[in-house]
Design an enzyme around this catalytic site. Structure first.
Site, mmCIF file in Angstrom:
data_model
loop_
_atom_site.group_PDB
_atom_site.id
_atom_site.type_symbol
_atom_site.label_atom_id
_atom_site.label_comp_id
_atom_site.label_asym_id
_atom_site.label_seq_id
_atom_site.Cartn_x
_atom_site.Cartn_y
_atom_site.Cartn_z
ATOM 1 N N CYS A 130 -48.833 -51.699 68.922
ATOM 2 C CA CYS A 130 -49.537 -51.111 67.919
ATOM 3 C C CYS A 130 -50.618 -50.162 68.202
ATOM 4 O O CYS A 130 -51.384 -49.202 67.461
ATOM 5 C CB CYS A 130 -50.186 -52.140 67.142
ATOM 6 S SG CYS A 130 -49.026 -53.414 66.531
ATOM 7 N N HIS A 147 -55.577 -50.179 62.506
ATOM 8 C CA HIS A 147 -54.158 -50.526 62.345
ATOM 9 C C HIS A 147 -53.746 -51.449 61.104
ATOM 10 O O HIS A 147 -54.668 -52.428 60.930
ATOM 11 C CB HIS A 147 -53.923 -51.202 63.816
ATOM 12 C CG HIS A 147 -52.384 -51.798 63.890
ATOM 13 N ND1 HIS A 147 -51.314 -51.138 63.551
ATOM 14 C CD2 HIS A 147 -51.987 -53.001 64.158
ATOM 15 C CE1 HIS A 147 -50.400 -52.098 63.595
ATOM 16 N NE2 HIS A 147 -50.578 -53.349 64.216
ATOM 17 N N ASN A 199 -46.563 -53.625 58.633
ATOM 18 C CA ASN A 199 -47.027 -53.383 59.933
ATOM 19 C C ASN A 199 -46.047 -52.712 60.416
ATOM 20 O O ASN A 199 -44.727 -53.241 60.713
ATOM 21 C CB ASN A 199 -47.339 -54.631 60.682
ATOM 22 C CG ASN A 199 -47.796 -54.508 62.126
ATOM 23 O OD1 ASN A 199 -47.781 -53.209 62.479
ATOM 24 N ND2 ASN A 199 -48.317 -55.556 62.685
HETATM 25 N N1 ACO Z 1 -44.380 -67.751 53.884
HETATM 26 C C1 ACO Z 1 -44.700 -68.973 53.581
HETATM 27 N N2 ACO Z 1 -45.482 -69.574 54.583
HETATM 28 C C2 ACO Z 1 -45.450 -69.333 55.856
HETATM 29 C C3 ACO Z 1 -45.027 -68.102 56.127
HETATM 30 C C4 ACO Z 1 -44.364 -67.182 55.185
HETATM 31 N N3 ACO Z 1 -43.857 -65.995 55.376
HETATM 32 N N4 ACO Z 1 -45.170 -67.687 57.523
HETATM 33 C C5 ACO Z 1 -46.095 -68.600 57.977
HETATM 34 N N5 ACO Z 1 -46.147 -69.796 57.028
HETATM 35 C C6 ACO Z 1 -46.798 -70.894 57.059
HETATM 36 C C7 ACO Z 1 -46.573 -71.716 58.344
HETATM 37 O O1 ACO Z 1 -45.469 -72.244 58.904
HETATM 38 C C8 ACO Z 1 -47.744 -72.366 58.477
HETATM 39 O O2 ACO Z 1 -47.140 -73.793 57.657
HETATM 40 P P1 ACO Z 1 -47.817 -75.321 58.477
HETATM 41 O O3 ACO Z 1 -49.480 -75.165 58.162
HETATM 42 O O4 ACO Z 1 -47.241 -76.057 57.398
HETATM 43 O O5 ACO Z 1 -47.225 -75.177 59.819
HETATM 44 C C9 ACO Z 1 -48.906 -71.807 57.658
HETATM 45 O O6 ACO Z 1 -47.978 -70.816 56.833
HETATM 46 C C10 ACO Z 1 -50.031 -71.006 57.969
HETATM 47 O O7 ACO Z 1 -49.405 -70.349 59.503
HETATM 48 P P2 ACO Z 1 -50.429 -69.748 60.566
HETATM 49 O O8 ACO Z 1 -49.428 -68.812 61.278
HETATM 50 O O9 ACO Z 1 -51.551 -70.260 60.749
HETATM 51 O O10 ACO Z 1 -50.773 -68.436 59.298
HETATM 52 P P3 ACO Z 1 -51.958 -67.545 59.642
HETATM 53 O O11 ACO Z 1 -52.890 -67.491 58.380
HETATM 54 O O12 ACO Z 1 -52.468 -67.225 61.016
HETATM 55 O O13 ACO Z 1 -51.316 -66.208 59.119
HETATM 56 C C11 ACO Z 1 -50.333 -64.148 59.952
HETATM 57 C C12 ACO Z 1 -50.185 -65.861 59.807
HETATM 58 C C13 ACO Z 1 -50.078 -63.297 58.916
HETATM 59 C C14 ACO Z 1 -49.086 -63.883 61.016
HETATM 60 C C15 ACO Z 1 -51.587 -63.893 60.771
HETATM 61 O O14 ACO Z 1 -51.959 -64.822 61.949
HETATM 62 C C16 ACO Z 1 -51.751 -62.430 61.413
HETATM 63 O O15 ACO Z 1 -51.784 -61.692 60.836
HETATM 64 N N6 ACO Z 1 -51.806 -62.240 62.685
HETATM 65 C C17 ACO Z 1 -51.944 -61.194 63.410
HETATM 66 C C18 ACO Z 1 -50.886 -60.155 63.378
HETATM 67 C C19 ACO Z 1 -51.201 -58.824 64.155
HETATM 68 O O16 ACO Z 1 -52.393 -58.637 64.077
HETATM 69 N N7 ACO Z 1 -50.230 -58.341 64.852
HETATM 70 C C20 ACO Z 1 -50.934 -57.294 65.782
HETATM 71 C C21 ACO Z 1 -49.941 -56.627 65.993
HETATM 72 S S1 ACO Z 1 -48.306 -56.475 65.801
HETATM 73 C C22 ACO Z 1 -47.571 -55.687 67.099
HETATM 74 O O17 ACO Z 1 -48.161 -55.373 68.095
HETATM 75 C C23 ACO Z 1 -46.139 -55.378 66.891
#
Ligand code: ACO
Length: 329
Positions: free
Chosen positions: A116, A256, A286
């Site tokens: 990214c 980003h 993204n």
């Molecule tokens: N719909 C519903 N529920 C979901 C979904 C979905 N699409 N995805 C995950 N959940 C659930 C999980 O299973 C979990 O359930 P559980 O508590 O029963 O186990 C719950 O939601 C929480 O999951 P987390 O992964 O802890 O959620 P979080 O608040 O961290 O959000 C996310 C996830 C959106 C991926 C976030 O962590 C994020 O944005 N991370 C960074 C992404 C990023 O910056 N990437 C960098 C660049 S990407 C690149 O380089 C290609």
């Protein structure tokens, strides 16, 4: 050594595929819902490349728009740098495919892989080539077809990504315009938190790697989340310090576009109000290296910024990599 020239952005362009995939569409594909995606991530819809489209075809479309915006022809381009983690194929480089599509026959070509952060890394390189006088006209293209490496059965990642391309033409400009400073960083020890493990020399493609779904993005989202905001805020302060500029002088932060909560946290840590932060992740999701390139092109096209505006681009991604580019238009 001869005096360094000042390199700046003289044209930008973008391309997004026609097909829109909404959160409602995703609800029919995986166990998710619009409320979760909107509140946890901030994305409402993303674009998906048509079957015949590739990273280079989208990149070439964005490049043509950037060249037209700069008022220069493909024949004038000395170097094409493409930032991508979704190349048309492992090699030849996607930059070579874009050169062919544009007919930019004089251009040298290579790809940059910084996930990214790729557009920020590529801008930094382009700046140095122009500043030293090695090349007069550099075309930077950030293009991604993430839909081809997204596991559409994994709700943790399927809702996050999209396809897009952005491009910028870099040439010598008259100060005070120009790229004022860049800052790049990386931490290879965190690589496995965000990766596509299959298809390279470590895990060459085999029936087993395909069955294990190793050719798709794997992300420990909450681990990545913890590092992203802090790394972006760090890059912002480093690049501002290098240029001797304070955050209140910045007209627009172009971060980003991965997650609204990460962007809000980075802005808060950098002490910048959200009115000065460019957001388009609700429309495109993204798109890895392409997000900052598309956002810069949109912000210029929509006159959110113009000549004299101070723009701060900042990104974080797989590797880990991070970086910032402070730019006066
Ligand atoms: N719909 C519903 N529920 C979901 C979904 C979905 N699409 N995805 C995950 N959940 C659930 C999980 O299973 C979990 O359930 P559980 O508590 O029963 O186990 C719950 O939601 C929480 O999951 P987390 O992964 O802890 O959620 P979080 O608040 O961290 O959000 C996310 C996830 C959106 C991926 C976030 O962590 C994020 O944005 N991370 C960074 C992404 C990023 O910056 N990437 C960098 C660049 S990407 C690149 O380089 C290609």
């Amino acid at each position: 050594m001869a005096e360094l020239l000042t390199a700046g952005v003289v044209g930008t362009g973008m391309y997004v595929p026609e097909k829109v995939l909404t959160n409602a569409d995703l609800e029919k594909m995986v166990d998710t819902n619009d409320e979760w995606i909107t509140s946890r991530v901030g994305i409402k819809e993303r674009r998906i490349a048509a079957p015949g489209e590739t990273t280079s075809s989208m990149g070439a479309a964005a490049a043509r728009a950037a060249l037209a915006d700069a008022g220069i022809t493909a024949a004038e381009v000395d170097l094409i740098i493409t930032a991508t983690i979704t190349p048309d194929m492992p090699w030849p480089s996607t930059a070579c495919f874009i050169q062919r599509a544009l007919g930019a026959t004089r251009a040298a070509c290579f790809d940059v892989e910084a996930a990214c952060t790729g557009f920020v890394y590529a801008l930094s390189l382009a700046r140095n080539y122009v500043a030293t006088g090695m090349y007069r006209t550099v075309l930077v293209v950030a293009a991604e077809t993430l839909s081809r490496i997204t596991d559409w059965e994994d709700r943790n990642t399927a809702v996050l990504f999209g396809d897009a391309a952005g491009a910028a033409v870099i040439k010598a400009v008259a100060p005070p315009a120009g790229i004022l400073a860049t800052h790049l960083g990386a931490d290879g020890s965190k690589g496995e938190l965000l990766e596509m493990p299959g298809g390279g020399s470590r895990h060459p493609t085999s029936h087993e790697t395909v069955e294990a779904r190793m050719h798709f993005i794997r992300m420990k989202g909450n681990e990545v989340f913890k590092h992203a905001a802090r790394a972006m805020a760090h890059s912002n302060s480093e690049v501002l310090a290098k240029a001797g500029i304070t955050i209140d002088q910045v007209d627009l932060l172009i971060p980003h576009q991965a997650n609204m909560r990460i962007i809000e946290a980075a802005a808060r840590l950098s002490k910048l109000p959200m009115e000065k932060v460019y957001l388009n992740l609700m429309h495109y999701g993204n798109t890895s290296a392409a997000t900052t390139a598309v956002a810069l092109a949109e912000a210029r096209r929509d006159k959110r910024v113009g000549p004299g505006s101070l723009c701060l681009l900042v990104a974080f991604g797989g590797g880990f990599t991070w970086g910032a580019c402070l730019l006066r238009l």
